[in-house]
Design an enzyme around this catalytic site. Structure first.
Site, PDB file in Angstrom:
ATOM      1  N   LYS A  98     -12.201  -1.345   6.874  1.00 34.10           N
ATOM      2  CA  LYS A  98     -11.525  -2.206   7.836  1.00 34.10           C
ATOM      3  C   LYS A  98     -11.977  -1.965   9.275  1.00 34.10           C
ATOM      4  O   LYS A  98     -12.206  -2.916   9.990  1.00 34.10           O
ATOM      5  CB  LYS A  98     -10.017  -2.101   7.694  1.00 34.10           C
ATOM      6  N   TRP A 107       0.837  -1.208   0.000  1.00 36.11           N
ATOM      7  CA  TRP A 107       0.000   0.000   0.000  1.00 36.11           C
ATOM      8  C   TRP A 107       0.866   1.250   0.000  1.00 36.11           C
ATOM      9  O   TRP A 107       0.582   2.216  -0.709  1.00 36.11           O
ATOM     10  CB  TRP A 107      -0.967  -0.001   1.186  1.00 36.11           C
ATOM     11  N   ASP A 120      -1.714   7.119   6.011  1.00 35.86           N
ATOM     12  CA  ASP A 120      -2.740   6.171   5.597  1.00 35.86           C
ATOM     13  C   ASP A 120      -3.014   5.295   6.825  1.00 35.86           C
ATOM     14  O   ASP A 120      -2.170   4.506   7.222  1.00 35.86           O
ATOM     15  CB  ASP A 120      -2.217   5.323   4.428  1.00 35.86           C
TER      16      ASP A 120
HETATM   17  C1  PLP Z   1      -7.006  -1.810   2.201  1.00 36.18           C
HETATM   18  C2  PLP Z   1      -5.965  -0.758   2.247  1.00 36.18           C
HETATM   19  C3  PLP Z   1      -5.839   0.202   1.238  1.00 36.18           C
HETATM   20  C4  PLP Z   1      -6.696   0.187  -0.008  1.00 36.18           C
HETATM   21  O1  PLP Z   1      -7.977   0.555   0.262  1.00 36.18           O
HETATM   22  P1  PLP Z   1      -9.072   0.733  -0.895  1.00 36.18           P
HETATM   23  O2  PLP Z   1     -10.182   1.400  -0.180  1.00 36.18           O
HETATM   24  O3  PLP Z   1      -9.384  -0.634  -1.396  1.00 36.18           O
HETATM   25  O4  PLP Z   1      -8.491   1.575  -1.974  1.00 36.18           O
HETATM   26  C5  PLP Z   1      -4.887   1.172   1.377  1.00 36.18           C
HETATM   27  N1  PLP Z   1      -4.074   1.222   2.452  1.00 36.18           N
HETATM   28  C6  PLP Z   1      -4.156   0.293   3.436  1.00 36.18           C
HETATM   29  C7  PLP Z   1      -3.235   0.384   4.606  1.00 36.18           C
HETATM   30  C8  PLP Z   1      -5.104  -0.712   3.363  1.00 36.18           C
HETATM   31  O5  PLP Z   1      -5.189  -1.619   4.345  1.00 36.18           O
END
Ligand code: PLP
Length: 357
Positions: A191, A100, A167
């Protein structure tokens, strides 16, 4: 159907209270007689949901007044682009802690000068790089606080001489954060905060407006701040369920209470991984995530992979197969996953050991 224990990485387990509220609202949204997915987002009933949701984010994360909270489509992956568009002028650094983080860096490289300040790629991202110097001339430093695929977590809010951007997709709301240390925090909801289809961005207002490039209307955070996330039609159903998820979290006692539970769940599972002769953890102990627990079969036992997956499935475990880039197993134990779920997985691992070791 018998009880399932959902350890999927995302979309993932959500609180039953939020699911039940979603089912009710699909039949009748707040006594309007209209399903929540069929009501105009310009109604006062809907605006109340938006306001409540924003206020809950503020309350749960103790967000200072000079920050704005916006809800956006496109997931966390779209935020990779927003970050670079809205903040990158001269140079930006990214902490490369996994797939990511690399994807976020790729978007910035496409728009300008961006580089990895440190990386744990040498050991397949099983640790968090430390001790790197942060140059004072950066537009920003980007970190990924929880590395969903590898089960590593940056557990402190870094002291950064430059604007810090994070993020937090897979650990937001799992613990207290000092929001004031960040220029921007973003997360895909699916999540810990709700279903897929919406991302949240928490933005320090004075950090914006420093780039000279043309910002397309939809990619300019200021558009969404000015229009209170309703410049265009927001993902109403996702936001509705996110709001219910936050209401549940508040009723449970908030992030400090949930953090205590998360730590206990993680300790329970890691203790079993370390004790059980069939399994080994993959992440460096000091960097182990309290959200995603990654483990593999012990050396010499690798051929039991499919057998354990089938064994666990029979006992109600869902979603414990590891990400394809790591292999093995991953149990995601987000906020809505209970101690009982974790205890069931531990019992399953013990039972398997008794049969196979
Ligand atoms: C799942 C995830 C993403 C991607 O998320 P999307 O909403 O599918 O674009 C980005 N960063 C992290 C840390 C993630 O766990």
């Amino acid at each position: 159907m018998s009880k399932v224990h959902n350890f999927t990485a995302g979309p993932c387990v959500l609180p039953q209270a939020a699911i039940d509220a979603a089912i009710d609202a699909l039949k009748d949204f707040k006594g309007t007689g209209v399903p929540v997915i069929c009501i105009s987002h310009r109604t006062k009933e809907w605006e109340a949901v938006m306001n409540e949701c924003r206020a809950l984010w503020r309350e749960l994360l103790n967000i200072p007044d000079n920050y704005e909270v916006v809800f956006l489509g496109g997931g966390a992956s779209m935020q990779f682009l927003y970050v670079a568009m809205n903040f990158l002028e001269h140079k930006a650094a990214y902490l490369d802690t996994g797939v990511w983080a690399s994807k976020a860096l790729k978007e910035a490289k496409g728009l300008g000068n961006a580089y990895a300040i440190a990386s744990s790629k040498d050991k397949n991202y099983t640790y968090i790089p430390k001790g790197f110097e942060i140059p004072a001339d950066l537009d920003y430093l980007h970190v990924t606080t929880n590395n969903t695929i590898y089960g590593t977590e940056l557990k402190e809010d870094l002291d950064s001489p430059v604007p810090l951007i994070a993020d937090m997709s897979s650990d937001i709301l799992s613990r207290r954060v000092d929001v004031s240390k960040y220029a921007l925090i973003y997360a895909g909801a699916q999540k810990n905060a709700g279903p897929a289809g919406v991302a949240v961005a928490i933005i320090r207002k004075d950090a914006l407006g420093k780039v000279s490039r043309y910002l397309p209307t939809m990619l300019d955070y200021r558009t969404h701040i000015d229009k209170e996330s309703m410049f265009n039609t927001p993902p109403v159903f996702s936001i509705f369920v996110m709001n219910e998820t936050l209401k549940w979290l508040k009723a449970e006692g908030g992030v400090d209470v949930i953090h205590e539970r998360n730590v206990k769940k993680a300790e329970t599972l890691y203790a079993e991984i370390d004790r059980n002769s069939l399994f080994v953890g993959t992440a460096e102990k000091e960097d182990r995530s309290i959200m995603n627990v990654c483990f593999v079969l012990a050396p010499g036992k690798e051929d039991l992979q499919d057998e354990f997956l089938a064994f666990a499935k029979e006992r109600g475990m869902v979603g414990i197969k590891g990400h394809r880039s790591v292999g093995g197993f991953r149990a995601s134990i987000y906020n809505a996953c209970t101690q009982e779920d974790v205890d069931a997985l531990v019992a399953c691992m013990r039972e398997f050991e008794a049969l196979k070791a």
